[in-house]
Motif scaffolding. Sequence first.
Motif, PDB file in Angstrom:
ATOM      1  N   ASP A 261       0.812  -1.204   0.000  1.00 34.23           N
ATOM      2  CA  ASP A 261       0.000   0.000   0.000  1.00 34.23           C
ATOM      3  C   ASP A 261       0.853   1.266   0.000  1.00 34.23           C
ATOM      4  O   ASP A 261       0.493   2.280  -0.566  1.00 34.23           O
ATOM      5  N   THR A 262       1.987   1.209   0.667  1.00 35.42           N
ATOM      6  CA  THR A 262       2.870   2.368   0.724  1.00 35.42           C
ATOM      7  C   THR A 262       4.292   1.887   0.941  1.00 35.42           C
ATOM      8  O   THR A 262       4.516   0.963   1.727  1.00 35.42           O
ATOM      9  N   ASP A 263       5.250   2.437   0.223  1.00 35.53           N
ATOM     10  CA  ASP A 263       6.635   2.032   0.388  1.00 35.53           C
ATOM     11  C   ASP A 263       7.304   3.011   1.347  1.00 35.53           C
ATOM     12  O   ASP A 263       7.908   3.988   0.918  1.00 35.53           O
ATOM     13  N   ASN A 264       7.173   2.744   2.647  1.00 35.35           N
ATOM     14  CA  ASN A 264       7.780   3.655   3.611  1.00 35.35           C
ATOM     15  C   ASN A 264       9.236   3.308   3.877  1.00 35.35           C
ATOM     16  O   ASN A 264       9.855   3.871   4.774  1.00 35.35           O
ATOM     17  N   LYS A 265       9.795   2.393   3.091  1.00 32.28           N
ATOM     18  CA  LYS A 265      11.206   2.037   3.234  1.00 32.28           C
ATOM     19  C   LYS A 265      12.126   3.070   2.596  1.00 32.28           C
ATOM     20  O   LYS A 265      13.265   3.251   3.025  1.00 32.28           O
ATOM     21  N   GLN A 266      11.642   3.767   1.564  1.00 31.22           N
ATOM     22  CA  GLN A 266      12.507   4.687   0.826  1.00 31.22           C
ATOM     23  C   GLN A 266      12.986   5.869   1.662  1.00 31.22           C
ATOM     24  O   GLN A 266      14.010   6.485   1.341  1.00 31.22           O
TER      25      GLN A 266
ATOM     26  N   GLU B  92       1.119   6.429   8.311  1.00 29.08           N
ATOM     27  CA  GLU B  92       1.601   5.488   7.295  1.00 29.08           C
ATOM     28  C   GLU B  92       3.113   5.544   7.105  1.00 29.08           C
ATOM     29  O   GLU B  92       3.708   4.564   6.635  1.00 29.08           O
ATOM     30  N   ASP B  93       3.750   6.659   7.464  1.00 29.77           N
ATOM     31  CA  ASP B  93       5.197   6.729   7.258  1.00 29.77           C
ATOM     32  C   ASP B  93       5.976   6.050   8.383  1.00 29.77           C
ATOM     33  O   ASP B  93       7.207   6.004   8.341  1.00 29.77           O
ATOM     34  N   VAL B  94       5.290   5.520   9.387  1.00 27.93           N
ATOM     35  CA  VAL B  94       5.966   4.765  10.442  1.00 27.93           C
ATOM     36  C   VAL B  94       6.057   3.307  10.001  1.00 27.93           C
ATOM     37  O   VAL B  94       5.044   2.650   9.778  1.00 27.93           O
ATOM     38  N   ARG B  95       7.270   2.829   9.860  1.00 28.73           N
ATOM     39  CA  ARG B  95       7.499   1.460   9.396  1.00 28.73           C
ATOM     40  C   ARG B  95       7.443   0.511  10.588  1.00 28.73           C
ATOM     41  O   ARG B  95       8.112   0.730  11.606  1.00 28.73           O
ATOM     42  N   THR B  96       6.656  -0.558  10.460  1.00 29.64           N
ATOM     43  CA  THR B  96       6.529  -1.537  11.526  1.00 29.64           C
ATOM     44  C   THR B  96       6.973  -2.899  11.019  1.00 29.64           C
ATOM     45  O   THR B  96       6.680  -3.296   9.892  1.00 29.64           O
ATOM     46  N   GLY B  97       7.700  -3.609  11.868  1.00 28.65           N
ATOM     47  CA  GLY B  97       8.158  -4.941  11.524  1.00 28.65           C
ATOM     48  C   GLY B  97       7.906  -5.902  12.673  1.00 28.65           C
ATOM     49  O   GLY B  97       7.740  -5.488  13.823  1.00 28.65           O
ATOM     50  N   LEU B  98       7.878  -7.184  12.358  1.00 32.35           N
ATOM     51  CA  LEU B  98       7.731  -8.236  13.358  1.00 32.35           C
ATOM     52  C   LEU B  98       8.901  -9.191  13.218  1.00 32.35           C
ATOM     53  O   LEU B  98       9.121  -9.762  12.148  1.00 32.35           O
ATOM     54  N   HIS B  99       9.654  -9.361  14.308  1.00 35.92           N
ATOM     55  CA  HIS B  99      10.766 -10.311  14.308  1.00 35.92           C
ATOM     56  C   HIS B  99      10.320 -11.594  14.988  1.00 35.92           C
ATOM     57  O   HIS B  99       9.850 -11.578  16.130  1.00 35.92           O
ATOM     58  N   VAL B 100      10.449 -12.712  14.264  1.00 34.84           N
ATOM     59  CA  VAL B 100      10.104 -14.028  14.805  1.00 34.84           C
ATOM     60  C   VAL B 100      11.333 -14.920  14.689  1.00 34.84           C
ATOM     61  O   VAL B 100      11.850 -15.122  13.582  1.00 34.84           O
ATOM     62  N   CYS B 101      11.798 -15.440  15.808  1.00 31.53           N
ATOM     63  CA  CYS B 101      12.993 -16.281  15.806  1.00 31.53           C
ATOM     64  C   CYS B 101      12.722 -17.629  15.140  1.00 31.53           C
ATOM     65  O   CYS B 101      11.593 -17.945  14.764  1.00 31.53           O
ATOM     66  N   TYR B 102      13.768 -18.433  15.059  1.00 31.92           N
ATOM     67  CA  TYR B 102      13.712 -19.702  14.343  1.00 31.92           C
ATOM     68  C   TYR B 102      12.635 -20.621  14.916  1.00 31.92           C
ATOM     69  O   TYR B 102      12.473 -20.758  16.120  1.00 31.92           O
ATOM     70  N   GLY B 103      11.893 -21.261  14.028  1.00 35.33           N
ATOM     71  CA  GLY B 103      10.853 -22.211  14.419  1.00 35.33           C
ATOM     72  C   GLY B 103      10.268 -22.837  13.166  1.00 35.33           C
ATOM     73  O   GLY B 103      10.789 -22.660  12.060  1.00 35.33           O
ATOM     74  N   ASP B 104       9.186 -23.567  13.328  1.00 33.50           N
ATOM     75  CA  ASP B 104       8.514 -24.177  12.187  1.00 33.50           C
ATOM     76  C   ASP B 104       7.572 -23.143  11.579  1.00 33.50           C
ATOM     77  O   ASP B 104       6.427 -23.007  11.972  1.00 33.50           O
ATOM     78  N   TYR B 105       8.086 -22.417  10.581  1.00 34.20           N
ATOM     79  CA  TYR B 105       7.324 -21.319  10.000  1.00 34.20           C
ATOM     80  C   TYR B 105       6.087 -21.798   9.240  1.00 34.20           C
ATOM     81  O   TYR B 105       5.140 -21.026   9.034  1.00 34.20           O
ATOM     82  N   SER B 106       6.072 -23.059   8.846  1.00 29.82           N
ATOM     83  CA  SER B 106       4.905 -23.556   8.106  1.00 29.82           C
ATOM     84  C   SER B 106       3.648 -23.547   8.974  1.00 29.82           C
ATOM     85  O   SER B 106       2.537 -23.586   8.455  1.00 29.82           O
ATOM     86  N   ARG B 107       3.840 -23.476  10.294  1.00 31.52           N
ATOM     87  CA  ARG B 107       2.693 -23.465  11.199  1.00 31.52           C
ATOM     88  C   ARG B 107       2.099 -22.067  11.363  1.00 31.52           C
ATOM     89  O   ARG B 107       1.036 -21.916  11.971  1.00 31.52           O
ATOM     90  N   ILE B 108       2.786 -21.058  10.859  1.00 28.55           N
ATOM     91  CA  ILE B 108       2.243 -19.691  10.965  1.00 28.55           C
ATOM     92  C   ILE B 108       2.119 -18.998   9.607  1.00 28.55           C
ATOM     93  O   ILE B 108       1.663 -17.852   9.531  1.00 28.55           O
ATOM     94  N   TYR B 109       2.527 -19.691   8.552  1.00 34.20           N
ATOM     95  CA  TYR B 109       2.438 -19.117   7.204  1.00 34.20           C
ATOM     96  C   TYR B 109       1.421 -19.903   6.384  1.00 34.20           C
ATOM     97  O   TYR B 109       1.414 -21.122   6.407  1.00 34.20           O
ATOM     98  N   PRO B 110       0.524 -19.225   5.645  1.00 38.83           N
ATOM     99  CA  PRO B 110       0.515 -17.796   5.295  1.00 38.83           C
ATOM    100  C   PRO B 110      -0.280 -16.906   6.249  1.00 38.83           C
ATOM    101  O   PRO B 110      -0.493 -15.721   5.952  1.00 38.83           O
TER     102      PRO B 110
END
Length: 360
Positions: A5-10, A223-241
């Motif tokens: 929706d918005t590229d707030n990385k630039q 919208e210009d505030v960039r938010t991220g979620l850090h998830v450590c190593y695990g079985d990602y197939s259980r939370i994706y998609p």
Amino acid sequence: MSANDTDNKQQFRPEDHPNDHFLLTTVVGSYPKPKWLNRAKELYQDPESDFSDDNWLEAKDDACRLITNEHERAGLDVVVDGEMRRNEMVEFFAHRIDGYEFNGPIKVWGHNYFDKPSVVSEVEYDESWLVDEYEFTAGASDRPVKVPITGPYTLANWSFNEAYEDDDELTLDLADLVNEEIEKLVEAGARYIQIDEPALATTPDDHAIVGEALERIVAGLPEDVRTGLHVCYGDYSRIYPEILEFPVDEFDLELANGDYEQLDVFKDPEFTKDLALGVTDAHIAEVDSVEQIEENIKKGLEVVPPEQLVISPDCGLKLLPREVAYGKMANMVEAARNVEEDLDEGRIDIDRSTVAPADD
């Protein structure tokens, strides 16, 4: 809010960036503390010592300046202070939230202990947790600053709950407090917030409550505030998609540690957010070569196009020797710039034919 929706990385792209492509480089958060800071802490906690509050504050300030500068010298586009003022990721925040109390450390593994807190009454927001930390770091650097915050699910899951009917109720109350803190950080100028939820990797069936908590956390943010979620190593197939429904711009995932065995998980369906890809293993005390990191970055390009890729270590670097941590960062930045140049020159041909289109 979707990354599409918005590229707030630039906004984090340096004005003198050498390449047309831009792979933002940053770190997850923690960094090895200078040995003298650990010694200063021992003196400060020694009742026989005359090491004062002012001495301890000066030591932490000096460490924050030093590590922030180290991040700059490594060439990172977005820096943190290495969490020099923090001890453990739950304990630090629990000391600052009304409703928590501590009853002494518990053994977690081997000879390691964790001062696991208890929630004994309704949690409440009192004074700001991180605004002073952010303002100091921003004043010590001419680079953008990212603020990592331990997420409400981990704050609840890694505590004894003696006050709430269940952990979900506690998580949502904590999410409201995190939202309040982030609003204060945004007022102070912060534009990059990372929510750390390592507990999600160990109890991934609870992704629904994490998503609900994130909805509360990001409510009302510009919208210009960039938010991220850090998830450590695990079985990602259980939370994706399912995690693609979370209202954050990027997911910071630990994939180098597993030699990218789970990379294909994120190809079906298509990864529609930004991917902050771990390209150096934070658990190995060796400096990855530039060439190896370049190959790891290209793994990320199998999942997302360059404009959706962020470059980071797998996890926090605090358990590494400091010279190794610096070497990993410096090589990571060099590798990212090399891959950008190769992308500019059309020298990289990534096969993304196995990526399944996202559902409309």
